[in-house]
Design an enzyme around this catalytic site. Structure first.
Site, PDB file in Angstrom:
ATOM      1  N   GLY A 250      42.858  33.375  33.543  1.00 40.68           N
ATOM      2  CA  GLY A 250      41.886  34.356  33.067  1.00 40.68           C
ATOM      3  C   GLY A 250      42.495  35.340  32.086  1.00 40.68           C
ATOM      4  O   GLY A 250      41.866  35.712  31.080  1.00 40.68           O
ATOM      5  N   ASP A 251      43.723  35.768  32.352  1.00 39.90           N
ATOM      6  CA  ASP A 251      44.422  36.672  31.435  1.00 39.90           C
ATOM      7  C   ASP A 251      44.682  35.982  30.102  1.00 39.90           C
ATOM      8  O   ASP A 251      44.590  36.594  29.035  1.00 39.90           O
ATOM      9  CB  ASP A 251      45.746  37.122  32.049  1.00 39.90           C
ATOM     10  CG  ASP A 251      45.585  37.663  33.456  1.00 39.90           C
ATOM     11  OD1 ASP A 251      44.569  38.323  33.715  1.00 39.90           O
ATOM     12  OD2 ASP A 251      46.477  37.417  34.279  1.00 39.90           O
TER      13      ASP A 251
END
Length: 307
Positions: A250-251
């Site tokens: 996600g990052d």
């Protein structure tokens, strides 16, 4: 300039143990130590894509110094605030048993240290980016994101927020440039279950009505959806590949989106770059390299569509 904030960074000790047995002495078959934290992950992937950023946050003790050393060895600029007491946390992640980890608490963060961070953020200028990602440590004010965004209001700093539940809802009226919930988190905000890409669109629009400029929804194996500020919706199924490490995906998507936007200021390009970066990290043992991201980008670009 892009600045990322990791309030409670860590040393992630990632191990594999074959035939793990509770109550017995177990020995590792592989070991890896990495600097951890959502903001640090974003800065790392940005660096891999050739884009500079500054990693901010709080460190303490010998573990904090090791975090800084490893971050800077990766070529990421940092300006962490050193706390006088405590030590930065070590998180144990048992790779061979999916999702099993033991996370440390981290040091207490004083009001004086918080104000020092605020003073650093005061140096942000028009059109700079600030990434606020993850939870807030218990020793800090739980309205920390709101305090930061209120202090920067009117400065035209473009703020990215990757947070959940009330932490996200309470900052929407400050008009973040980008928010990135996954479909489960988006559903939790509105008390519904979301599984298909078309189902997330009306709820993403609700976040826009509450103040978010762009809403990027990650959906694991279902791909992703972007409800963009210009009114358009972009969607794409997930690229094909073998999941090796979901930590940091996600990052990486946030980093890829920012990199794509900085390159062309084109939402479709930024969306495709975000999916490519998130998927490339998920398919890799480490955070994705530029080559890995570019290889997947060319796949995603061919089937990304405007809804």
């Amino acid at each position: 300039m892009i600045e990322t904030v990791t309030f409670n960074p860590s040393l992630d000790y990632i191990v594999s143990v074959e035939d793990f047995r509770p109550g017995r002495t177990n020995r590792t078959s592989s070991e890896l130590i990495l600097p951890g934290g959502k903001g640090i992950n974003v800065s790392t992937v940005l660096k891999n894509l050739g884009i500079e950023s500054m990693a901010l946050g709080f460190i303490a003790g010998f573990t904090g110094q090791e975090i800084v050393r490893r971050v800077e060895d990766m070529g990421v600029q940092s300006d962490f605030i050193t706390l006088k007491e405590g030590m930065s946390r070590i998180n144990l992640k048992l790779k061979s048993i999916d999702g099993t980890e033991i996370n440390g608490c981290g040091p207490a963060i004083s009001e004086e240290a918080v104000e020092e961070l605020m003073n650093k953020l005061d140096l942000l200028e028009t059109n700079d980016f600030l990434v606020l990602a993850g939870s807030i440590p218990g020793s800090m004010p739980q309205d920390m994101y709101q305090r930061i965004m209120e202090r920067l209001q009117g400065r035209n700093v473009r703020i990215v927020v990757d947070a959940t539940k009330d932490l996200l809802l309470k900052v929407l009226n400050y008009h973040p440039f980008l928010v990135k919930p996954n479909h489960h988190e988006l559903g939790e905000l509105f008390g519904v279950e979301l599984s298909a890409r078309e189902e997330v669109i009306p709820y993403g629009r609700k976040l826009q009505k509450l103040g978010a400029s762009n809403v990027l929804v990650s959906m694991a194996g279902e791909g992703a959806v972007l409800i963009a500020e210009d009114g358009k919706v972009y969607a794409a199924p997930a690229p094909k590949g073998t999941l090796r490490n979901g930590v940091g995906a996600g990052d990486s998507m946030v980093a890829g989106f920012l990199a794509g936007w900085i390159e062309r200021e084109d939402y479709r390009h930024a969306f495709c770059k975000g999916i490519a970066a998130g998927s490339a990290s998920a398919f890799s043992e480490m955070l994705a390299t530029k080559q890995e991201i570019e290889a997947i980008y060319h796949q995603v670009k061919s089937y990304c569509f405007e809804g």
